[in-house]
Motif scaffolding. Structure first.
Motif, PDB file in Angstrom:
ATOM      1  N   VAL A 119       0.831  -1.191   0.000  1.00 37.54           N
ATOM      2  CA  VAL A 119       0.000   0.000   0.000  1.00 37.54           C
ATOM      3  C   VAL A 119       0.867   1.243   0.000  1.00 37.54           C
ATOM      4  CG1 VAL A 119      -1.694   1.306   1.321  1.00 37.54           C
ATOM      5  CG2 VAL A 119      -1.857  -1.186   1.203  1.00 37.54           C
ATOM      6  N   GLN A 120       0.497   2.180  -0.843  1.00 35.32           N
ATOM      7  CA  GLN A 120       1.174   3.477  -0.836  1.00 35.32           C
ATOM      8  C   GLN A 120       0.199   4.522  -0.300  1.00 35.32           C
ATOM      9  OE1 GLN A 120       2.699   4.018  -4.851  1.00 35.32           O
ATOM     10  NE2 GLN A 120       4.704   3.284  -4.159  1.00 35.32           N
ATOM     11  N   VAL A 130      -0.486   8.665   0.620  1.00 37.02           N
ATOM     12  CA  VAL A 130      -0.095  10.031   0.286  1.00 37.02           C
ATOM     13  C   VAL A 130      -0.889  10.992   1.163  1.00 37.02           C
ATOM     14  CG1 VAL A 130       0.024  11.792  -1.506  1.00 37.02           C
ATOM     15  CG2 VAL A 130       0.433   9.380  -2.086  1.00 37.02           C
ATOM     16  N   ALA A 146      -4.570   9.438   1.303  1.00 36.52           N
ATOM     17  CA  ALA A 146      -5.154   8.589   0.277  1.00 36.52           C
ATOM     18  C   ALA A 146      -4.292   7.354   0.063  1.00 36.52           C
ATOM     19  CB  ALA A 146      -5.268   9.376  -1.032  1.00 36.52           C
ATOM     20  N   ALA A 147      -4.945   6.208  -0.007  1.00 35.11           N
ATOM     21  CA  ALA A 147      -4.261   4.934  -0.205  1.00 35.11           C
ATOM     22  C   ALA A 147      -4.440   4.467  -1.642  1.00 35.11           C
ATOM     23  CB  ALA A 147      -4.816   3.884   0.747  1.00 35.11           C
ATOM     24  N   SER A 148      -3.376   3.922  -2.197  1.00 36.66           N
ATOM     25  CA  SER A 148      -3.432   3.411  -3.557  1.00 36.66           C
ATOM     26  C   SER A 148      -4.069   2.031  -3.577  1.00 36.66           C
ATOM     27  CB  SER A 148      -2.026   3.341  -4.148  1.00 36.66           C
ATOM     28  OG  SER A 148      -1.238   2.427  -3.395  1.00 36.66           O
ATOM     29  N   GLY A 149      -4.462   1.612  -4.760  1.00 39.32           N
ATOM     30  CA  GLY A 149      -5.001   0.266  -4.897  1.00 39.32           C
ATOM     31  C   GLY A 149      -6.501   0.263  -5.047  1.00 39.32           C
ATOM     32  N   ARG A 150      -6.992  -0.701  -5.822  1.00 35.87           N
ATOM     33  CA  ARG A 150      -8.426  -0.780  -6.081  1.00 35.87           C
ATOM     34  C   ARG A 150      -9.190  -1.270  -4.867  1.00 35.87           C
ATOM     35  NH1 ARG A 150      -9.330  -4.223 -11.345  1.00 35.87           N
ATOM     36  NH2 ARG A 150     -11.491  -3.788 -10.763  1.00 35.87           N
ATOM     37  N   LYS A 181     -13.290   6.326  -1.405  1.00 36.32           N
ATOM     38  CA  LYS A 181     -12.096   7.023  -1.905  1.00 36.32           C
ATOM     39  C   LYS A 181     -10.813   6.479  -1.294  1.00 36.32           C
ATOM     40  CE  LYS A 181     -14.495  11.411  -2.683  1.00 36.32           C
ATOM     41  NZ  LYS A 181     -14.534  12.863  -2.355  1.00 36.32           N
ATOM     42  N   ASN A 182     -10.918   5.431  -0.465  1.00 35.50           N
ATOM     43  CA  ASN A 182      -9.726   4.883   0.208  1.00 35.50           C
ATOM     44  C   ASN A 182      -8.950   5.999   0.907  1.00 35.50           C
ATOM     45  OD1 ASN A 182     -10.376   2.383  -0.777  1.00 35.50           O
ATOM     46  ND2 ASN A 182      -8.782   2.331  -2.337  1.00 35.50           N
ATOM     47  N   THR A 183      -9.654   6.849   1.583  1.00 32.14           N
ATOM     48  CA  THR A 183      -9.046   8.036   2.171  1.00 32.14           C
ATOM     49  C   THR A 183      -9.484   8.209   3.623  1.00 32.14           C
ATOM     50  OG1 THR A 183      -8.969   9.159   0.027  1.00 32.14           O
ATOM     51  CG2 THR A 183      -8.840  10.557   1.969  1.00 32.14           C
TER      52      THR A 183
END
Length: 119
Positions: A2-3, A5, A23-27, A76-78
């Motif tokens: 996981v990245q 930002v 915010a996290a990357s990935g679907r 939004k994975n946020t």
């Protein structure tokens, strides 16, 4: 992996407010919990807030309780950190980190976002 930002930091006067985002990357992103940490000048990194992903239960450090609010937007994975009544001692680089399961600790944080509170 996981990245993360972080964003939303800045310069604000004492008593002001800021909202940080992470915010996290990935679907698909479904951690056990997310956390905010901070590191002030010349200080060790310290825990600020934690949110359990499944039910958005939150827990705060005593130093921010009643002033900071952590929330999430699953679509939004946020995660967010609403910071009100800011004090000069809140000046720090703020980081977020993910705890992917109940048996693991928090993983690597993002690059951080600087919050500076002037008196």
């Amino acid at each position: 992996q996981v990245q993360l930002v972080e964003s939303g930091g800045g310069l604000v006067q004492a008593g002001g407010s800021l909202r940080l985002s992470c915010a996290a990357s990935g679907r698909t992103f479904s951690p056990y919990a997310m956390g905010w940490f901070r590191q002030g000048p010349g200080k060790a990194r310290e825990f600020v807030a934690r949110l359990t992903w499944s039910d958005s239960t939150t827990y705060y450090a005593d130093s921010v309780k009643g002033r900071f609010t952590m929330s999430r937007d699953g679509a939004k994975n946020t995660v967010y950190l609403q910071m009100n009544s800011l004090k000069p001692e809140d000046t720090a680089i703020y980081y977020c980190a993910a705890r992917m399961s109940i048996v693991t600790g928090f993983g690597s944080a993002g690059q951080g976002t600087q919050v500076t509170v002037s008196s």
